[in-house]
Design a protein around this motif. Sequence first.
Motif, PDB file in Angstrom:
ATOM      1  N   MET A 105       0.824  -1.214   0.000  1.00 33.10           N
ATOM      2  CA  MET A 105       0.000   0.000   0.000  1.00 33.10           C
ATOM      3  C   MET A 105       0.855   1.260   0.000  1.00 33.10           C
ATOM      4  SD  MET A 105      -3.045  -1.080   2.655  1.00 33.10           S
ATOM      5  CE  MET A 105      -3.933   0.471   2.448  1.00 33.10           C
ATOM      6  N   SER A 106       2.034   1.168   0.588  1.00 33.52           N
ATOM      7  CA  SER A 106       2.922   2.332   0.647  1.00 33.52           C
ATOM      8  C   SER A 106       3.601   2.602  -0.686  1.00 33.52           C
ATOM      9  CB  SER A 106       3.988   2.122   1.725  1.00 33.52           C
ATOM     10  OG  SER A 106       3.391   1.967   2.989  1.00 33.52           O
ATOM     11  N   VAL A 107       3.713   1.574  -1.521  1.00 31.59           N
ATOM     12  CA  VAL A 107       4.428   1.690  -2.797  1.00 31.59           C
ATOM     13  C   VAL A 107       3.493   1.954  -3.967  1.00 31.59           C
ATOM     14  CG1 VAL A 107       5.719   0.321  -4.500  1.00 31.59           C
ATOM     15  CG2 VAL A 107       6.429   0.334  -2.099  1.00 31.59           C
ATOM     16  N   CYS A 108       2.345   1.274  -3.984  1.00 33.10           N
ATOM     17  CA  CYS A 108       1.527   1.220  -5.197  1.00 33.10           C
ATOM     18  C   CYS A 108       0.412   2.258  -5.220  1.00 33.10           C
ATOM     19  CB  CYS A 108       0.901  -0.165  -5.329  1.00 33.10           C
ATOM     20  SG  CYS A 108       2.098  -1.470  -5.640  1.00 33.10           S
ATOM     21  N   ASN A 109       0.191   2.797  -6.407  1.00 32.61           N
ATOM     22  CA  ASN A 109      -0.982   3.602  -6.716  1.00 32.61           C
ATOM     23  C   ASN A 109      -1.928   2.776  -7.585  1.00 32.61           C
ATOM     24  OD1 ASN A 109      -0.149   6.120  -5.497  1.00 32.61           O
ATOM     25  ND2 ASN A 109       1.341   6.290  -7.158  1.00 32.61           N
ATOM     26  N   PRO A 110      -3.225   3.084  -7.576  1.00 31.00           N
ATOM     27  CA  PRO A 110      -4.123   2.421  -8.516  1.00 31.00           C
ATOM     28  C   PRO A 110      -3.622   2.595  -9.952  1.00 31.00           C
ATOM     29  CG  PRO A 110      -5.378   3.627  -6.873  1.00 31.00           C
ATOM     30  CD  PRO A 110      -3.937   3.995  -6.658  1.00 31.00           C
ATOM     31  N   GLY A 111      -3.605   1.495 -10.686  1.00 26.29           N
ATOM     32  CA  GLY A 111      -3.114   1.541 -12.056  1.00 26.29           C
ATOM     33  C   GLY A 111      -1.674   1.107 -12.213  1.00 26.29           C
ATOM     34  N   ASP A 112      -0.927   1.024 -11.092  1.00 21.97           N
ATOM     35  CA  ASP A 112       0.446   0.526 -11.160  1.00 21.97           C
ATOM     36  C   ASP A 112       0.442  -0.980 -11.436  1.00 21.97           C
ATOM     37  OD1 ASP A 112       1.605   2.982 -10.687  1.00 21.97           O
ATOM     38  OD2 ASP A 112       1.873   2.656  -8.535  1.00 21.97           O
ATOM     39  N   LYS A 113       1.621  -1.521 -11.710  1.00 26.90           N
ATOM     40  CA  LYS A 113       1.789  -2.950 -11.932  1.00 26.90           C
ATOM     41  C   LYS A 113       2.853  -3.492 -10.982  1.00 26.90           C
ATOM     42  CE  LYS A 113       0.713  -2.503 -16.877  1.00 26.90           C
ATOM     43  NZ  LYS A 113       1.254  -2.625 -18.250  1.00 26.90           N
ATOM     44  N   VAL A 114       2.697  -4.763 -10.593  1.00 27.54           N
ATOM     45  CA  VAL A 114       3.639  -5.436  -9.695  1.00 27.54           C
ATOM     46  C   VAL A 114       4.013  -6.769 -10.303  1.00 27.54           C
ATOM     47  CG1 VAL A 114       3.980  -6.418  -7.399  1.00 27.54           C
ATOM     48  CG2 VAL A 114       2.663  -4.301  -7.656  1.00 27.54           C
ATOM     49  N   VAL A 115       5.318  -7.047 -10.399  1.00 22.33           N
ATOM     50  CA  VAL A 115       5.805  -8.292 -10.983  1.00 22.33           C
ATOM     51  C   VAL A 115       5.839  -9.382  -9.912  1.00 22.33           C
ATOM     52  CG1 VAL A 115       7.753  -9.445 -12.116  1.00 22.33           C
ATOM     53  CG2 VAL A 115       7.157  -7.083 -12.738  1.00 22.33           C
ATOM     54  N   LEU A 116       5.269 -10.544 -10.244  1.00 26.59           N
ATOM     55  CA  LEU A 116       5.265 -11.696  -9.347  1.00 26.59           C
ATOM     56  C   LEU A 116       5.826 -12.900 -10.089  1.00 26.59           C
ATOM     57  CD1 LEU A 116       1.589 -11.499  -7.965  1.00 26.59           C
ATOM     58  CD2 LEU A 116       3.622 -10.440  -6.973  1.00 26.59           C
ATOM     59  N   PHE A 117       6.675 -13.668  -9.416  1.00 21.95           N
ATOM     60  CA  PHE A 117       7.074 -14.958  -9.967  1.00 21.95           C
ATOM     61  C   PHE A 117       5.936 -15.956  -9.746  1.00 21.95           C
ATOM     62  CE2 PHE A 117      11.374 -13.183  -9.229  1.00 21.95           C
ATOM     63  CZ  PHE A 117      11.925 -13.406 -10.489  1.00 21.95           C
ATOM     64  N   SER A 118       5.738 -16.827 -10.734  1.00 22.42           N
ATOM     65  CA  SER A 118       4.723 -17.871 -10.629  1.00 22.42           C
ATOM     66  C   SER A 118       5.408 -19.234 -10.674  1.00 22.42           C
ATOM     67  CB  SER A 118       3.730 -17.744 -11.791  1.00 22.42           C
ATOM     68  OG  SER A 118       2.786 -18.786 -11.788  1.00 22.42           O
ATOM     69  N   PRO A 119       5.186 -20.100  -9.633  1.00 22.32           N
ATOM     70  CA  PRO A 119       4.153 -20.027  -8.600  1.00 22.32           C
ATOM     71  C   PRO A 119       4.468 -18.999  -7.507  1.00 22.32           C
ATOM     72  CG  PRO A 119       5.541 -21.937  -8.218  1.00 22.32           C
ATOM     73  CD  PRO A 119       5.977 -21.352  -9.532  1.00 22.32           C
ATOM     74  N   PHE A 120       3.405 -18.534  -6.844  1.00 18.34           N
ATOM     75  CA  PHE A 120       3.516 -17.482  -5.846  1.00 18.34           C
ATOM     76  C   PHE A 120       2.602 -17.810  -4.673  1.00 18.34           C
ATOM     77  CE2 PHE A 120       0.378 -16.548  -9.050  1.00 18.34           C
ATOM     78  CZ  PHE A 120      -0.753 -16.243  -8.312  1.00 18.34           C
ATOM     79  N   TYR A 121       2.947 -17.282  -3.509  1.00 15.13           N
ATOM     80  CA  TYR A 121       2.077 -17.387  -2.334  1.00 15.13           C
ATOM     81  C   TYR A 121       0.815 -16.579  -2.617  1.00 15.13           C
ATOM     82  CZ  TYR A 121       0.522 -16.842   2.530  1.00 15.13           C
ATOM     83  OH  TYR A 121      -0.210 -16.836   3.689  1.00 15.13           O
ATOM     84  N   GLU A 122      -0.344 -17.151  -2.321  1.00 21.99           N
ATOM     85  CA  GLU A 122      -1.615 -16.602  -2.785  1.00 21.99           C
ATOM     86  C   GLU A 122      -1.878 -15.165  -2.339  1.00 21.99           C
ATOM     87  OE1 GLU A 122      -4.737 -19.090  -1.288  1.00 21.99           O
ATOM     88  OE2 GLU A 122      -4.152 -18.838   0.798  1.00 21.99           O
ATOM     89  N   ASN A 123      -1.329 -14.732  -1.216  1.00 25.18           N
ATOM     90  CA  ASN A 123      -1.580 -13.374  -0.740  1.00 25.18           C
ATOM     91  C   ASN A 123      -1.047 -12.298  -1.679  1.00 25.18           C
ATOM     92  OD1 ASN A 123      -2.317 -14.863   1.592  1.00 25.18           O
ATOM     93  ND2 ASN A 123      -1.858 -13.106   2.888  1.00 25.18           N
TER      94      ASN A 123
END
Length: 387
Positions: A105-123
Amino acid sequence: MQPLSKRTETFTDSVIRRMTRIANACGAINLSQGFPDFDPPEALTKRLSEVALTGPHQYAITFGAQNFREALSDKQFHFSGLRYDPQKEMVITCGSTEAMMASMMSVCNPGDKVVLFSPFYENYSADTILCGATPVYVPLSPVDLSFDANVLESAMAQPGVKALVLCNPANPSGKVFTHEELSIIASLAVKYDLYVITDEVYEHIVFAPHRHTYIAMLPGMFERTIECSSLSKTYSITGWRLGYVLAAEPVMERIKKVHDFLTVGAAAPLMEAAVTALRFDDSYYTGLQAHYTHMKDVFTNGLRNLGLRFTEPQGAYFVLVDISEFGYEGDEQFCIDMAQKVGVAAVPGSSFFREPVDHLVRLHFAKKDETLYEALNRLENLKKLKR
């Protein structure tokens, strides 16, 4: 009635916690939700009993008790060589779940993107969506859990990408990222000016010859790394919900404000007791690694003897087991049947993947020997599920 939030309609409840409820309902051995069935260190529980009589019992300072933060700063310096200022560069949270959410929440604004490796922890995907951001997925190889650096760069170079989430050692795969892999991630984070939000709750559960490296130690990464972790796995106190965030002061100032309005603060008596654990010497961590190595060997040797195929964990305490041979169209029904008919609960692997993966289930081995042997005995009956 007015419609409810659109952000919360795109994901389900936690599949992991759902499987725990199913396990409890049918008396299955719970190898789904990752918590141990053995006690915390005696010195820790003894100190907790003292605190129960003497306190503190009222609010601690919202950012975490002073002695807890100082002890955590010393521990982190000992293992990583990084000295985090207990006044300006850390906050104690209600578990690493809150740590991750406050950071996101401290980093992201609505419309931003976040990179996740898959598989990932569901949270991670849920946290991203709750922030109004969009997940961008980078697959790990199903063979050796490596990633394609070109694919990763393409993801990190997309317009609007703000951060990458790095779970190391990784849940659910048990992957430990190598120094070389972390260097690639770090160089790309610097190149594209991204934050790296880490989940390092399994930092002390790593199996030889693998080693844990804190990405914040790498060149150019201290200022852009937000490290989330907790005491849950290291000291077998998942129910205490003591987590933390470590970050450079300008980032931490924002995280502190979010944390303050999310939960106010972590439990004061538990922080007081946990200082004891943060002051343990190296022998504790050597013993912890040996203990988990033993549990891994017991469980994975048992799976081999049963003829099951699985990923060999490098760290953490999870195993992804291949269920292709059983003929199920979906892994969720397999997990329900396994809990009800075999008496062992697992998590459907599909809940961790962006790709259409439905032939894996996650089991964990943070259990007493007798629990693991009983689970393995029950798994001998898996042939009942073949279709």
